[in-house]
Write an enzyme that holds these catalytic residues in place. Structure first.
Site, PDB file in Angstrom:
ATOM      1  N   ARG A   1       6.081  35.601 -16.560  1.00  0.00           N
ATOM      2  CA  ARG A   1       5.780  35.562 -15.134  1.00  0.00           C
ATOM      3  C   ARG A   1       5.582  34.124 -14.676  1.00  0.00           C
ATOM      4  NH1 ARG A   1      -0.156  35.936 -14.100  1.00  0.00           N
ATOM      5  NH2 ARG A   1      -1.222  35.666 -16.102  1.00  0.00           N
TER       6      ARG A   1
ATOM      7  N   ASN B   1       4.917  26.092 -22.205  1.00  0.00           N
ATOM      8  CA  ASN B   1       4.426  26.413 -20.864  1.00  0.00           C
ATOM      9  C   ASN B   1       3.136  27.219 -20.864  1.00  0.00           C
ATOM     10  OD1 ASN B   1       4.723  27.157 -17.844  1.00  0.00           O
ATOM     11  ND2 ASN B   1       4.788  29.148 -18.871  1.00  0.00           N
TER      12      ASN B   1
ATOM     13  N   TYR C   1     -10.099  22.759 -18.866  1.00  0.00           N
ATOM     14  CA  TYR C   1      -8.663  22.767 -18.556  1.00  0.00           C
ATOM     15  C   TYR C   1      -8.113  21.342 -18.460  1.00  0.00           C
ATOM     16  CZ  TYR C   1      -4.344  23.887 -16.000  1.00  0.00           C
ATOM     17  OH  TYR C   1      -3.030  24.002 -15.596  1.00  0.00           O
TER      18      TYR C   1
ATOM     19  N   ALA D   1      -9.304  18.603 -19.788  1.00  0.00           N
ATOM     20  CA  ALA D   1      -9.302  17.967 -21.109  1.00  0.00           C
ATOM     21  C   ALA D   1      -8.098  18.424 -21.928  1.00  0.00           C
ATOM     22  CB  ALA D   1     -10.593  18.296 -21.849  1.00  0.00           C
TER      23      ALA D   1
ATOM     24  N   ILE E   1       0.886  25.029  -7.250  1.00  0.00           N
ATOM     25  CA  ILE E   1       2.119  25.807  -7.180  1.00  0.00           C
ATOM     26  C   ILE E   1       1.768  27.245  -6.800  1.00  0.00           C
ATOM     27  CG2 ILE E   1       4.191  26.519  -8.416  1.00  0.00           C
ATOM     28  CD1 ILE E   1       3.892  23.468  -8.107  1.00  0.00           C
TER      29      ILE E   1
END
Length: 245
Positions: A15, A88, A153, A155, A186
């Site tokens: 997704r 990702n 996050y 770091a 985004i």
């Protein structure tokens, strides 16, 4: 690198940004390995195959080193050597630092940073032996400038930047590139939960005055995968939010 017929492994690709990256590669003629922690829905695989690409789904936890290796082995058995790796997969667990537990901090690092290391190490040796390959890691603007409530996050994503540059230096002599993309805000499921007020405040900070689209990230990934003379770079895809002068 010519993308037609290449095998691309994309973590976290069922997704959002990952799915858009998978679709962009499929439209470019590449073969796709969809990946997620849960079983990959057959409709996602069929959607990719409809573009004329080969596509398989392999589920597993990238934060587990052994499981990461087994996923790469399975992909190679079904498609052949992995030519392009897109790291990702990522999670957020936002809390102010004073309220953040050690587990809150560690979980982000395990998926976002350790997972990136695990997957990279399992493909890099073979890429270097073939003297061809591209690794593209998803960082974040939070990893460049920090963000309130995202110490864990930020770091992890800052670590991805340092990791990317180090891998780029080590692999360059063998023809393998390694770059990172730092998305800004985004339009995805992650940003959809923000209130309208917060969204308005965020947009005011973005010179282009809008959230980005998942396709904006996918286009940047394709650009880096195709270009064999770009390595060790971090490309901000953020509407101008972060500018380095």
């Amino acid at each position: 690198m010519e993308l037609k017929g290449k095998n691309v492994f994309i973590t976290g690709s069922t997704r959002g940004i990952g799915a858009a990256i998978a679709m962009a590669f499929a439209k470019s003629g590449a073969n796709i390995v969809l990946n997620g922690r849960k079983e990959i829905p057959i409709e996602k695989i069929e959607e990719i195959k409809a573009q004329g690409a080969k596509c398989i789904g392999i589920s597993g936890d990238i934060s587990d080193y052994e499981k990461a290796g087994l996923m790469i082995e399975e992909a190679e058995k079904q498609l052949g050597a992995i030519n392009i790796l897109i790291n990702n997969a990522g999670i957020t667990n936002d809390k102010l630092i004073m309220r953040m537990s050690p587990e809150d901090f560690k979980t982000c690092l395990d998926i976002n940073l350790i997972g990136t290391f695990n997957m990279t190490q399992h493909v890099l040796k073979k890429m270097m032996k073939k003297r061809e390959g591209a690794i593209i890691n998803l960082s974040s603007v939070s990893g460049l400038i920090g963000n309130v409530g995202q110490a864990n996050y930020a770091a992890s994503k800052a670590g991805v930047v340092g990791f990317t540059k180090s891998v780029a230096r080590e692999a360059a002599a063998r023809g393998v590139t390694c770059n990172a993309i730092a998305p800004g805000f985004i339009a995805t499921d992650m940003t959809e939960v923000l209130s309208d007020k917060v969204k308005e405040q965020v947009v005011k900070q973005i010179p282009l005055q809008r959230f980005g689209k998942v396709e904006d990230i996918a286009n940047a990934v394709i650009f880096l995968a195709k270009n064999p003379y770009i390595t060790g770079q971090v490309i901000n895809v953020d509407g101008g939010l972060v500018m380095h002068g």
